[in-house]
Design an enzyme around this catalytic site. Sequence first.
Site, PDB file in Angstrom:
ATOM      1  N   HIS A  60       0.945   4.215   6.864  1.00  0.00           N
ATOM      2  CA  HIS A  60       0.359   5.076   5.838  1.00  0.00           C
ATOM      3  C   HIS A  60       0.766   6.528   6.067  1.00  0.00           C
ATOM      4  CE1 HIS A  60      -3.096   2.274   4.322  1.00  0.00           C
ATOM      5  NE2 HIS A  60      -1.902   1.869   3.963  1.00  0.00           N
TER       6      HIS A  60
ATOM      7  N   SER B 235       0.801  -1.230   0.000  1.00  0.00           N
ATOM      8  CA  SER B 235       0.000   0.000   0.000  1.00  0.00           C
ATOM      9  C   SER B 235       0.834   1.281   0.000  1.00  0.00           C
ATOM     10  CB  SER B 235      -0.958   0.012   1.195  1.00  0.00           C
ATOM     11  OG  SER B 235      -0.240   0.125   2.402  1.00  0.00           O
TER      12      SER B 235
ATOM     13  N   ASP C  65      -8.132   6.095   4.285  1.00  0.00           N
ATOM     14  CA  ASP C  65      -8.337   4.960   5.184  1.00  0.00           C
ATOM     15  C   ASP C  65      -9.671   4.950   5.914  1.00  0.00           C
ATOM     16  OD1 ASP C  65      -5.863   4.081   4.396  1.00  0.00           O
ATOM     17  OD2 ASP C  65      -4.816   4.830   6.170  1.00  0.00           O
TER      18      ASP C  65
END
Length: 183
Positions: free
Chosen positions: A99, A60, A126
């Site tokens: 992230h 990701s 998210d």
Amino acid sequence: MQMWVWRSEIMESIRSVQWRSAASQIITLGSILSMALIIWKMLILFAACESPVVVVLTGSMEPGFRRGDVLFLDMKESPIQSGEIIVFKIEGKDIPVVHRVITAHRRHNASEINLLTKGDNNDVDDSCGIYADGQKWLEQHHVMGRVTGYLPFVGWATIVMTEKPLIKYLLIGGLSLLAITSS
């Protein structure tokens, strides 16, 4: 009769040496484990976060971080800003997430911050699936640390042993066999 006593003394001497060797190996192993624990605790102390080292498990964050990269974390006192890469943990989920912060929103009192994150390689933020049901923001208590550095590909051993437990058991068994036979 003297030959028997002499052989008995030799056998006793050999057994004594084997026990000394085994005790020496146990003490060495204990020292190595103790040093590893001390180093880990020092990393926790200096980084000011509960887990100063994590492994990237998904793609990701590509192309910046790839699966298998080892990340080093720090938890500075300064407020988290948009653009920083953080590691956070969501209640009810065991695996931490790496992230980027895309929005840092200060609440009415300046000490509390709401964060919105997104993986660099993801299409949506998210709040659309990573966070808990109904959760729109991260709060400070969700954050485990900020990424301060990384080592590429070093974490693949962890990934392989997690995804393929047979390899982990073979490795542990082989090391155990090596320890037993080397005495």
